[in-house]
Write a protein that holds these residues in place. Sequence first.
Motif, PDB file in Angstrom:
ATOM      1  N   ILE A   1      29.665  57.612  35.230  1.00 51.53           N
ATOM      2  CA  ILE A   1      29.792  57.189  36.630  1.00 51.53           C
ATOM      3  C   ILE A   1      31.285  57.095  36.993  1.00 51.53           C
ATOM      4  N   ASP A   2      31.564  57.052  38.303  1.00 46.56           N
ATOM      5  CA  ASP A   2      32.941  56.902  38.783  1.00 46.56           C
ATOM      6  C   ASP A   2      33.230  55.405  38.917  1.00 46.56           C
ATOM      7  N   ALA A   3      33.901  54.875  37.889  1.00 45.16           N
ATOM      8  CA  ALA A   3      34.099  53.419  37.814  1.00 45.16           C
ATOM      9  C   ALA A   3      34.890  52.887  39.011  1.00 45.16           C
ATOM     10  N   GLN A   4      35.880  53.636  39.459  1.00 42.80           N
ATOM     11  CA  GLN A   4      36.707  53.172  40.580  1.00 42.80           C
ATOM     12  C   GLN A   4      35.877  53.126  41.865  1.00 42.80           C
ATOM     13  N   ARG A   5      35.046  54.157  42.053  1.00 40.40           N
ATOM     14  CA  ARG A   5      34.215  54.195  43.264  1.00 40.40           C
ATOM     15  C   ARG A   5      33.234  53.023  43.259  1.00 40.40           C
TER      16      ARG A   5
ATOM     17  N   LEU B   1      31.796  47.676  45.413  1.00 44.57           N
ATOM     18  CA  LEU B   1      31.538  46.244  45.199  1.00 44.57           C
ATOM     19  C   LEU B   1      32.463  45.405  46.091  1.00 44.57           C
ATOM     20  N   MET B   2      33.735  45.749  46.110  1.00 43.52           N
ATOM     21  CA  MET B   2      34.710  44.968  46.879  1.00 43.52           C
ATOM     22  C   MET B   2      34.503  45.145  48.380  1.00 43.52           C
ATOM     23  N   GLU B   3      34.063  46.342  48.782  1.00 45.75           N
ATOM     24  CA  GLU B   3      33.841  46.608  50.216  1.00 45.75           C
ATOM     25  C   GLU B   3      32.698  45.727  50.740  1.00 45.75           C
ATOM     26  N   THR B   4      31.583  45.737  50.024  1.00 48.80           N
ATOM     27  CA  THR B   4      30.434  44.952  50.519  1.00 48.80           C
ATOM     28  C   THR B   4      30.668  43.454  50.342  1.00 48.80           C
ATOM     29  N   ALA B   5      31.563  43.077  49.408  1.00 47.13           N
ATOM     30  CA  ALA B   5      31.843  41.653  49.177  1.00 47.13           C
ATOM     31  C   ALA B   5      32.437  40.998  50.416  1.00 47.13           C
ATOM     32  N   GLU B   6      32.919  41.852  51.351  1.00 47.11           N
ATOM     33  CA  GLU B   6      33.510  41.276  52.571  1.00 47.11           C
ATOM     34  C   GLU B   6      32.433  40.839  53.553  1.00 47.11           C
ATOM     35  N   ILE B   7      31.204  41.324  53.365  1.00 46.44           N
ATOM     36  CA  ILE B   7      30.108  40.915  54.258  1.00 46.44           C
ATOM     37  C   ILE B   7      29.605  39.553  53.781  1.00 46.44           C
ATOM     38  N   GLY B   8      30.089  38.493  54.447  1.00 46.75           N
ATOM     39  CA  GLY B   8      29.754  37.127  54.021  1.00 46.75           C
ATOM     40  C   GLY B   8      30.755  36.575  53.025  1.00 46.75           C
ATOM     41  N   GLY B   9      31.884  37.271  52.883  1.00 48.84           N
ATOM     42  CA  GLY B   9      32.916  36.828  51.939  1.00 48.84           C
ATOM     43  C   GLY B   9      33.430  35.435  52.280  1.00 48.84           C
ATOM     44  N   THR B  10      33.696  34.619  51.238  1.00 50.77           N
ATOM     45  CA  THR B  10      34.170  33.243  51.446  1.00 50.77           C
ATOM     46  C   THR B  10      35.653  33.142  51.062  1.00 50.77           C
ATOM     47  N   PRO B  11      36.352  32.117  51.598  1.00 55.20           N
ATOM     48  CA  PRO B  11      37.768  31.931  51.275  1.00 55.20           C
ATOM     49  C   PRO B  11      38.018  31.829  49.764  1.00 55.20           C
ATOM     50  N   LYS B  12      37.041  31.270  49.030  1.00 53.73           N
ATOM     51  CA  LYS B  12      37.227  31.117  47.578  1.00 53.73           C
ATOM     52  C   LYS B  12      36.915  32.406  46.818  1.00 53.73           C
ATOM     53  N   GLY B  13      36.651  33.508  47.525  1.00 52.49           N
ATOM     54  CA  GLY B  13      36.429  34.784  46.844  1.00 52.49           C
ATOM     55  C   GLY B  13      34.984  35.042  46.467  1.00 52.49           C
TER      56      GLY B  13
ATOM     57  N   PHE C   1      36.458  45.086  35.556  1.00 49.08           N
ATOM     58  CA  PHE C   1      36.249  46.471  35.971  1.00 49.08           C
ATOM     59  C   PHE C   1      35.477  47.246  34.877  1.00 49.08           C
ATOM     60  N   ASP C   2      35.926  47.122  33.622  1.00 50.05           N
ATOM     61  CA  ASP C   2      35.305  47.873  32.518  1.00 50.05           C
ATOM     62  C   ASP C   2      33.884  47.390  32.233  1.00 50.05           C
ATOM     63  N   GLN C   3      33.624  46.114  32.503  1.00 52.27           N
ATOM     64  CA  GLN C   3      32.277  45.583  32.253  1.00 52.27           C
ATOM     65  C   GLN C   3      31.297  46.155  33.270  1.00 52.27           C
ATOM     66  N   ALA C   4      31.743  46.224  34.528  1.00 53.23           N
ATOM     67  CA  ALA C   4      30.898  46.820  35.566  1.00 53.23           C
ATOM     68  C   ALA C   4      30.620  48.286  35.210  1.00 53.23           C
ATOM     69  N   SER C   5      31.684  48.973  34.792  1.00 51.34           N
ATOM     70  CA  SER C   5      31.575  50.388  34.457  1.00 51.34           C
ATOM     71  C   SER C   5      30.609  50.614  33.286  1.00 51.34           C
ATOM     72  N   ALA C   6      30.730  49.796  32.244  1.00 49.25           N
ATOM     73  CA  ALA C   6      29.853  49.937  31.076  1.00 49.25           C
ATOM     74  C   ALA C   6      28.391  49.773  31.478  1.00 49.25           C
ATOM     75  N   GLY C   7      28.116  48.730  32.278  1.00 45.71           N
ATOM     76  CA  GLY C   7      26.739  48.479  32.711  1.00 45.71           C
ATOM     77  C   GLY C   7      26.170  49.651  33.483  1.00 45.71           C
ATOM     78  N   ALA C   8      26.967  50.191  34.406  1.00 44.33           N
ATOM     79  CA  ALA C   8      26.487  51.289  35.245  1.00 44.33           C
ATOM     80  C   ALA C   8      26.256  52.548  34.409  1.00 44.33           C
ATOM     81  N   ASN C   9      27.125  52.784  33.415  1.00 39.48           N
ATOM     82  CA  ASN C   9      26.927  53.959  32.548  1.00 39.48           C
ATOM     83  C   ASN C   9      25.670  53.822  31.692  1.00 39.48           C
TER      84      ASN C   9
END
Lengths: 416, 416
Positions: free
Chosen positions: B6-10, B15-27, B390-398
């Motif tokens: 998979i394309d880990a960066q994509r 993940l970061m793009e959708t995290a802005e929908i309802g994103g909180t100040p604490k991240g 980042f690498d953990q997300a990538s491993a899971g998706a692969n």
Amino acid sequence: MNNLRIDAQRLWDTLMETAEIGGTPKGGICRLTLTDLDRQVRDWFKAAAEAAGCTVTVDDMGNMFARRPGRDPGLPPIAMGSHLDTQPTGGKFDGILGVLSGLEVLRTLNDAGYETHAPLEVVNWTNEEGSRFAPAMLCSGVFAGAFTREFADSRTDREGKRFGDELDRIGYRGTERCGDHRLSAMFELHIEQGPILEDEGKEVGVVTGVQGMRWYEVTVTGFESHAGSTPMHLRRDALLAAARMVQAINTIGHDHAPQAVTTVGLMECRPNSRNIIPGEVFFSIDLRHPDDAVLARMDGEVKEAIAAIARESGVEARVEDIWDSPAVRFDAECVAAVREAAAAQGFSHRDIVSGPGHDAAYVARVAPTAMIFVPCEKGISHNEVEKIEFDQASAGANVLLQAVLSYDRTLQERAR
Amino acid sequence: MNNLRIDAQRLWDTLMETAEIGGTPKGGICRLTLTDLDRQVRDWFKAAAEAAGCTVTVDDMGNMFARRPGRDPGLPPIAMGSHLDTQPTGGKFDGILGVLSGLEVLRTLNDAGYETHAPLEVVNWTNEEGSRFAPAMLCSGVFAGAFTREFADSRTDREGKRFGDELDRIGYRGTERCGDHRLSAMFELHIEQGPILEDEGKEVGVVTGVQGMRWYEVTVTGFESHAGSTPMHLRRDALLAAARMVQAINTIGHDHAPQAVTTVGLMECRPNSRNIIPGEVFFSIDLRHPDDAVLARMDGEVKEAIAAIARESGVEARVEDIWDSPAVRFDAECVAAVREAAAAQGFSHRDIVSGPGHDAAYVARVAPTAMIFVPCEKGISHNEVEKIEFDQASAGANVLLQAVLSYDRTLQERAR
């Protein structure tokens, strides 16, 4: 001791008549201070007092004084006072019983042609409830120097309307400066708003004072984590710690029973989700005791207990003191007059310390003062179902009558 | 074994793009099910899937299915599913990683021009969290026949809003009857939400099953009265009783440690006023254990403790069983596909039983199912600081990609 008795039916009819001003479908009253309904009941009171031969004066906080002359016009009056305003979902007796019983006392003395040594007055204190304009007991507070007139005028309701503007609007800004009106004494008849008298089958409470009160806010901080995957021994559960604190606070109340009361009435759990270990809990503490020294000890015990539980539970707890209202002890002579009046008429009675605050608690700072309690059903008050019996109202008013007359005799003897 | 990755960066950017929908100040993310923010992320998902050439269908519980065709249109799809809703103070990965990794798998196959034998689908299950509408995993539960659609529609949030009305309001009531959508299998990638993988330095968890769990709602009824005038011995304090119950429930968890967990996560106090003794307290209970027999014993112990405390405290307590999810064992073939995918790519891995519930636990009732776990920092989840690398997300998706492709090969061989 004379054989005078108030006219119980007339008192009851007067209670029911005024209960229609702001009366609610559930049988209560909604008569918030400085509303048109408050003006209406004030107008009614003024007319009724004048019909009873009184002169009615109003001070610049709207406190109303209905005066029946005595033989010695130079003496400050003996007052019978309480309030005609109510909670949004108030009952028919809270405050009202004290004012209308005072009126009934004057009517009774008129019928008997009884002349007192000191003038007598019935007082309607403005904004006792504090429900529309906080704080409570606002204008007896100004009268006693607890608040300035400027502070009172600047209070605003939820719609942003100022107390001073509303007082002007209903036309009850008097000319006399609030606090200049001297009193020889004040007696306030009130419903107990608690279950003690009913529980012990007593007809009358001889109120010796108002207990001291302290309020706190506590924030417990643990750590939010997943309810399904966080082992018990790794948790920092803010609600579990708060639960232990609630019990400790309750135990401290029992430790200082019967006079102490301790209450956690408000609690918020965060984030408040079924499968998250609570990370933060906010709660209030209400501590009361008639003796400020004991209250101070309770303060220390509560803070110690919270700190200890926080340590054991691996959480943090911040305690903030937000209000401290010292205990009030009523005037011994006035209290004795109430006790003797109850005894002489054969009413079962006991000394009692008021839990709630009352106008008398402030007036006691500037004049000899005491209170008379009568029981109310199940101790329920600030509720439309608030209820007292015909005989209970009558007993309270008769004790008020005789307490005032005996205090009047004391003044007369002193004058000799 | 192919050499697809998979394309880990994509994936991370998505993940970061959708995290802005309802994103909180604490991240973190606050994206409660069936709110406008949920609608917003659903709209985003539909658009993204269609951009990847998928056809998106929605069933009448709002479950979304994004389909990429296979060579055999007659075969039920192999699903990759999880959820896009979050806790009130949720993190950026819980559920979301599973859905967006599924999308990343489809994008990877598109880039490679790889055609699968069976159709593939990415599923977004409605209301997995159960924080706004209890119980959790509501709509994968309906899908699997654990709940009726009527039951789901009738769930209400703390403001009294109905699930069905809110689903209609956001416009995600689809036409397909929930449960009619057949699946050849489902694979759910999820963060562990516990500390085990991190402790043991494993990159992947091969999830063999889910522990059993039961949810309850408790209503404690005491008597509302004035905090200042009700003596300690005459009180029926609902919050005090609830506090004792919270401790008893916690003790029962410790009694069955290390595998048991017991949690009171939600509590409401009524009327919640500083100077009124609480008349009613509502709270939730969450009990979990991998062994259904032990869970049944815990059920009995909790109910006994609550009844005893209610008696001693002079209050009433009503306990409602609102959810019972037995322990789950995943499909051996699907589990093997996950284990082999991890091994083939050289990821350190171990078999693991899930503490939290997941949509996969219900889907397993109606289709061969397995899960893939990746570690999250300190095992922290249901918390805005929830974190994975980042690498953990990538491993899971692969691992998800290869498990799905190997299961697809199995179906193909079976078809021969």
